[in-house]
Design a protein around this motif. Sequence first.
Motif, PDB file in Angstrom:
ATOM      1  N   GLY A  10       6.518   4.012 -13.875  1.00 30.38           N
ATOM      2  CA  GLY A  10       5.874   3.584 -15.110  1.00 30.38           C
ATOM      3  C   GLY A  10       5.634   2.092 -15.203  1.00 30.38           C
ATOM      4  N   ARG A  11       5.957   1.364 -14.152  1.00 29.40           N
ATOM      5  CA  ARG A  11       5.780  -0.086 -14.201  1.00 29.40           C
ATOM      6  C   ARG A  11       4.328  -0.489 -13.990  1.00 29.40           C
ATOM      7  N   GLY A  12       3.589   0.294 -13.230  1.00 33.00           N
ATOM      8  CA  GLY A  12       2.203  -0.042 -12.946  1.00 33.00           C
ATOM      9  C   GLY A  12       2.064  -0.999 -11.795  1.00 33.00           C
ATOM     10  N   ASP A  13       0.833  -1.443 -11.545  1.00 32.38           N
ATOM     11  CA  ASP A  13       0.573  -2.355 -10.431  1.00 32.38           C
ATOM     12  C   ASP A  13       1.300  -3.683 -10.614  1.00 32.38           C
ATOM     13  N   LEU A  14       1.791  -4.230  -9.495  1.00 36.14           N
ATOM     14  CA  LEU A  14       2.428  -5.540  -9.528  1.00 36.14           C
ATOM     15  C   LEU A  14       1.377  -6.632  -9.409  1.00 36.14           C
ATOM     16  N   PRO A  15       1.587  -7.775 -10.042  1.00 29.87           N
ATOM     17  CA  PRO A  15       0.704  -8.925  -9.804  1.00 29.87           C
ATOM     18  C   PRO A  15       0.914  -9.435  -8.384  1.00 29.87           C
ATOM     19  N   PRO A  16      -0.059 -10.143  -7.826  1.00 27.74           N
ATOM     20  CA  PRO A  16       0.040 -10.585  -6.423  1.00 27.74           C
ATOM     21  C   PRO A  16       1.297 -11.391  -6.113  1.00 27.74           C
ATOM     22  N   GLU A  17       1.749 -12.228  -7.047  1.00 32.24           N
ATOM     23  CA  GLU A  17       2.921 -13.060  -6.762  1.00 32.24           C
ATOM     24  C   GLU A  17       4.202 -12.242  -6.640  1.00 32.24           C
ATOM     25  N   LEU A  20      14.572   4.851  -1.740  1.00 31.75           N
ATOM     26  CA  LEU A  20      14.488   3.482  -2.216  1.00 31.75           C
ATOM     27  C   LEU A  20      14.525   3.409  -3.729  1.00 31.75           C
ATOM     28  N   SER A  21      15.088   2.320  -4.234  1.00 32.45           N
ATOM     29  CA  SER A  21      15.019   2.021  -5.656  1.00 32.45           C
ATOM     30  C   SER A  21      13.669   1.376  -5.953  1.00 32.45           C
ATOM     31  N   PRO A  22      13.048   1.708  -7.093  1.00 32.49           N
ATOM     32  CA  PRO A  22      11.747   1.107  -7.406  1.00 32.49           C
ATOM     33  C   PRO A  22      11.825  -0.350  -7.827  1.00 32.49           C
ATOM     34  N   THR A  26       0.820  -1.213   0.000  1.00 33.98           N
ATOM     35  CA  THR A  26       0.000   0.000   0.000  1.00 33.98           C
ATOM     36  C   THR A  26       0.854   1.262   0.000  1.00 33.98           C
ATOM     37  N   LYS A  27       2.086   1.152   0.519  1.00 36.67           N
ATOM     38  CA  LYS A  27       3.004   2.295   0.514  1.00 36.67           C
ATOM     39  C   LYS A  27       3.970   2.243  -0.668  1.00 36.67           C
ATOM     40  N   SER A  28       4.491   1.056  -0.967  1.00 34.81           N
ATOM     41  CA  SER A  28       5.494   0.963  -2.038  1.00 34.81           C
ATOM     42  C   SER A  28       4.877   1.060  -3.432  1.00 34.81           C
ATOM     43  N   ARG A  29       3.575   0.885  -3.548  1.00 29.38           N
ATOM     44  CA  ARG A  29       2.908   0.928  -4.857  1.00 29.38           C
ATOM     45  C   ARG A  29       3.262   2.205  -5.604  1.00 29.38           C
ATOM     46  N   ALA A  30       3.387   3.316  -4.892  1.00 25.89           N
ATOM     47  CA  ALA A  30       3.700   4.588  -5.545  1.00 25.89           C
ATOM     48  C   ALA A  30       5.033   4.533  -6.287  1.00 25.89           C
ATOM     49  N   LEU A  31       5.987   3.753  -5.777  1.00 25.13           N
ATOM     50  CA  LEU A  31       7.277   3.623  -6.464  1.00 25.13           C
ATOM     51  C   LEU A  31       7.095   3.020  -7.848  1.00 25.13           C
ATOM     52  N   PHE A  32       6.255   2.003  -7.952  1.00 24.24           N
ATOM     53  CA  PHE A  32       6.055   1.317  -9.226  1.00 24.24           C
ATOM     54  C   PHE A  32       5.205   2.159 -10.183  1.00 24.24           C
TER      55      PHE A  32
END
Length: 239
Positions: A65-72, A170-172, A55-61
């Motif tokens: 430009g990477r977008g949302d990560l898949p759950p895995e 942090l690095s994204p 919920t916090k690191s999502r902004a990095l992605f």
Amino acid sequence: MSHSAFFYGTLLHPAILRRVIGHRGDQLEMCPALLLDHTRHKIRHEDYPAVLPYTKSRALFIDSGRGDLPPEERTVRGTFVRGLSNEDIALLDLFEGDEYTREAVAVHPLGPLAPLSSTPVPRSDPLAASNGATDADVVPLTAPDLPPLDALPSPLAAETYIYAGPLSGLSPELWSYDDFVRENAWKWIGTDERDEYYAEVDRRREMDGKTLHTEIVDAGNGPAGSAANDRAVVAEFRE
């Protein structure tokens, strides 16, 4: 009081954990484990990782430009350790410093619990016997594949250390378990029995937990006495 913890960085290495708590950990049990809905990152200019809730690191992605990560990919592989004492936790808090906060999490075991005493102790560890195993025997360089997330065992309650610094530090990119172990774990333990052992562990203990500090940096660039010259920036630095 007995505590359980989830370690995902330098404390994955049993030899480092032993050094931090100051004993062999004969009462401790450990197993590989998985933390969901969190991500592990490189801290810029450092060789140890940070973990944040997604919920916090999502902004990095999103910002990269990477977008949302898949759950895995919103998962962190690490080690679950049970049986830590209040004194052990106090020393771990000191080691992690004010760059992290200890928070309650639920982690899924990826194998059976085993005594820490069954883990070979490297010869470079001053707590070890002279016929201990080498450091390379302690942490596998490649972890086995994860099971499907919907087939994970029931979670266990634990505490872990969550990064408390700014996102800008942090690095994204995600930092995998395998990459961390291969690249950096060796830097945190002695490699020559004639050297000072575990210099980084001892340095952090001497810092009394104050690994992150803030300073007010004068950013004024206007004429003396002007409003522009009164501006300042609060900056955070790692020791």
